[in-house]
Design a protein around this motif. Structure first.
Motif, PDB file in Angstrom:
ATOM      1  N   LEU A 145       1.090  -1.159   0.010  1.00 19.72           N
ATOM      2  CA  LEU A 145      -0.001   0.108   0.035  1.00 19.72           C
ATOM      3  C   LEU A 145       0.804   1.224  -0.072  1.00 19.72           C
ATOM      4  O   LEU A 145       1.671   1.330   0.847  1.00 19.72           O
ATOM      5  CB  LEU A 145      -0.913   0.015   1.211  1.00 19.72           C
ATOM      6  N   GLY A 146       0.905   2.252  -0.943  1.00 15.22           N
ATOM      7  CA  GLY A 146       1.372   3.526  -1.031  1.00 15.22           C
ATOM      8  C   GLY A 146       1.360   4.304   0.109  1.00 15.22           C
ATOM      9  O   GLY A 146       0.066   4.465   0.511  1.00 15.22           O
ATOM     10  N   THR A 263     -11.204  -5.620   2.041  1.00 17.96           N
ATOM     11  CA  THR A 263     -12.146  -4.814   3.123  1.00 17.96           C
ATOM     12  C   THR A 263     -11.487  -3.788   3.611  1.00 17.96           C
ATOM     13  O   THR A 263     -12.098  -2.892   3.780  1.00 17.96           O
ATOM     14  CB  THR A 263     -12.708  -5.973   3.831  1.00 17.96           C
ATOM     15  N   LEU A 264     -10.311  -4.157   4.116  1.00 20.13           N
ATOM     16  CA  LEU A 264      -9.280  -3.223   4.602  1.00 20.13           C
ATOM     17  C   LEU A 264      -9.343  -1.935   3.644  1.00 20.13           C
ATOM     18  O   LEU A 264      -9.222  -0.856   4.437  1.00 20.13           O
ATOM     19  CB  LEU A 264      -8.078  -4.119   4.964  1.00 20.13           C
ATOM     20  N   LEU A 265      -9.038  -2.025   2.619  1.00 20.58           N
ATOM     21  CA  LEU A 265      -8.779  -0.954   1.638  1.00 20.58           C
ATOM     22  C   LEU A 265     -10.263  -0.188   1.562  1.00 20.58           C
ATOM     23  O   LEU A 265      -9.865   1.137   1.749  1.00 20.58           O
ATOM     24  CB  LEU A 265      -8.575  -1.180   0.228  1.00 20.58           C
ATOM     25  N   ASP A 266     -11.194  -0.744   1.511  1.00 19.57           N
ATOM     26  CA  ASP A 266     -12.556  -0.160   1.340  1.00 19.57           C
ATOM     27  C   ASP A 266     -13.037   0.625   2.433  1.00 19.57           C
ATOM     28  O   ASP A 266     -13.656   1.862   2.625  1.00 19.57           O
ATOM     29  CB  ASP A 266     -13.479  -1.227   0.769  1.00 19.57           C
ATOM     30  N   GLU A 267     -12.865  -0.052   3.722  1.00 20.45           N
ATOM     31  CA  GLU A 267     -13.243   0.545   5.026  1.00 20.45           C
ATOM     32  C   GLU A 267     -12.351   1.315   5.848  1.00 20.45           C
ATOM     33  O   GLU A 267     -12.848   1.917   6.840  1.00 20.45           O
ATOM     34  CB  GLU A 267     -13.838  -0.596   5.833  1.00 20.45           C
ATOM     35  N   ALA A 283      -5.548   5.454  12.691  1.00 12.55           N
ATOM     36  CA  ALA A 283      -6.867   5.037  12.581  1.00 12.55           C
ATOM     37  C   ALA A 283      -6.990   3.462  12.641  1.00 12.55           C
ATOM     38  O   ALA A 283      -8.365   3.076  12.685  1.00 12.55           O
ATOM     39  CB  ALA A 283      -7.568   5.784  11.675  1.00 12.55           C
ATOM     40  N   PHE A 284      -6.036   2.726  12.233  1.00 12.75           N
ATOM     41  CA  PHE A 284      -5.947   1.561  11.808  1.00 12.75           C
ATOM     42  C   PHE A 284      -6.483   0.433  13.179  1.00 12.75           C
ATOM     43  O   PHE A 284      -7.270  -0.348  13.048  1.00 12.75           O
ATOM     44  CB  PHE A 284      -4.595   0.780  11.392  1.00 12.75           C
ATOM     45  N   PRO A 285      -5.717   0.816  14.237  1.00 11.95           N
ATOM     46  CA  PRO A 285      -6.322  -0.136  15.462  1.00 11.95           C
ATOM     47  C   PRO A 285      -7.635  -0.190  15.909  1.00 11.95           C
ATOM     48  O   PRO A 285      -8.222  -1.368  15.842  1.00 11.95           O
ATOM     49  CB  PRO A 285      -5.343   0.536  16.613  1.00 11.95           C
ATOM     50  N   ASP A 286      -8.217   0.962  15.648  1.00 13.82           N
ATOM     51  CA  ASP A 286      -9.711   1.101  15.974  1.00 13.82           C
ATOM     52  C   ASP A 286     -10.527   0.258  14.900  1.00 13.82           C
ATOM     53  O   ASP A 286     -11.348  -0.399  15.283  1.00 13.82           O
ATOM     54  CB  ASP A 286     -10.242   2.582  16.098  1.00 13.82           C
ATOM     55  N   TRP A 287     -10.069   0.392  13.756  1.00 20.14           N
ATOM     56  CA  TRP A 287     -10.555  -0.380  12.614  1.00 20.14           C
ATOM     57  C   TRP A 287     -10.663  -1.700  12.835  1.00 20.14           C
ATOM     58  O   TRP A 287     -11.508  -2.571  12.526  1.00 20.14           O
ATOM     59  CB  TRP A 287     -10.330   0.157  11.310  1.00 20.14           C
TER      60      TRP A 287
END
Length: 317
Positions: A145-146, A263-267, A283-287
């Motif tokens: 992921l860039g 799903t990770l990319l979209d959400e 923002a990733f840990p909460d997601w």
């Protein structure tokens, strides 16, 4: 199946017909008793005389003759093109000179599934499987992921400025381990996908799953360079894990983790414009917590991944 507002079920029709045919009731008396019209009572009595109890069942509304039905040779052409080229109703309609809705009805009439559930290579329906217990098989893959430059990329600054900002930002390598049975996921953002990095990730993922009551028995990866080296094999051996690899050129075999990355990319990754990579990473840990503990997963009948791990869902609120 009878219409929900129908006054008579097959049992009620039989009772009405027997009153008229077997007991000799006048039609009007039977119609009044069963609260239907005179013609309805006459119809069911007539069917009972001709067909007996079998005549009380619902009949298909399909007409006996269909003079405007698509010719058989056109239907055969549609089915042949679908089998050979695996194309949908729009393209079939263009090739056969019919409406797309007609092509769709032909496919449905012959029980052909929609293209989304077919294997693109073979044209056969995708065979779905699921391991019977957590840890029996864990899928592992890397998503490149860039990174977002400080100040934002093209989504916040426009194409030209975003391209200038991006110089030298590099890539994030998202390593994911996903349990086949529960869909519980563990992901790390790492600087590369070398053999040593992948082996270290496996060791940490094993410890994370163990802390959640899951013992990894097998891991499934693709045939990337890092997963074919002795470093990976030795790490699996030290952790008492059996390594498995997908067939070459068959990413569908590792489809569960591939779908997780989508799903990770979209959400998370593309859900909103971020002004820096640090903001997105924050923002990733909460997601991921939302995904594991709160997000209904359609692949497991709307349950959350944590709910499929014994006692795990009660550990988190």
């Amino acid at each position: 199946m009878s219409h929900r507002n129908a006054p008579l079920t097959p049992t009620g029709r039989l009772r009405l017909a027997r009153c008229v045919v077997d007991d000799g009731w006048p039609l009007r008396r039977a119609a009044e008793r069963f609260q239907v019209s005179h013609t309805t009572a006459a119809r069911w009595a007539s069917r009972y005389r001709r067909h007996g109890e079998a005549g009380m069942q619902d009949r298909s509304s399909r007409p006996h003759r269909q003079p405007r039905r698509t010719p058989a040779q056109v239907e055969a052409h549609v089915l042949r093109l679908r089998r050979e080229h695996r194309i949908g109703p729009l393209r079939l309609a263009a090739r056969c000179g019919i409406a797309a809705s007609t092509a769709h009805r032909i496919l449905m009439r012959h029980g052909l599934p929609v293209l989304t559930i077919l294997d693109r290579a073979t044209g056969e329906p995708v065979r779905r499987y699921e391991r019977s217990r957590p840890g029996e098989l864990v899928h592992i893959d890397v998503k490149k992921l860039g990174r977002i430059p400080d100040g934002g990329g093209h989504r916040t600054q426009g194409r030209a400025e975003g391209r200038r900002n991006r110089t030298g930002t590099g890539y994030a390598y998202l390593h994911t381990a996903l349990d086949d049975h529960s869909r519980l996921a563990y992901t790390e953002d790492l600087p590369d996908e070398t053999a040593a990095t992948c082996a270290g990730f496996l060791a940490r993922a094993t410890a994370w799953f163990a802390a959640h009551g899951i013992t990894i028995e097998r891991v499934l990866t693709d045939n990337a360079w890092a997963y074919t080296k002795n470093t990976w094999r030795d790490t699996c051996h030290d952790l008492a894990i059996s390594p498995r690899w997908t067939r070459p050129w068959r990413p569908q075999t590792n489809g569960k983790v591939e779908r997780f990355h989508r799903t990770l990319l979209d959400e998370w990754a593309y859900i909103r414009p971020y002004t820096s990579d640090a903001e997105r990473q924050a923002a990733f840990p909460d997601w991921l917590d939302w995904y594991n503990y709160h997000r209904p997963h359609t692949g497991i009948s709307g349950h959350t991944p944590a709910s499929r791990v014994t006692n795990l869902s009660g550990q988190h609120t």
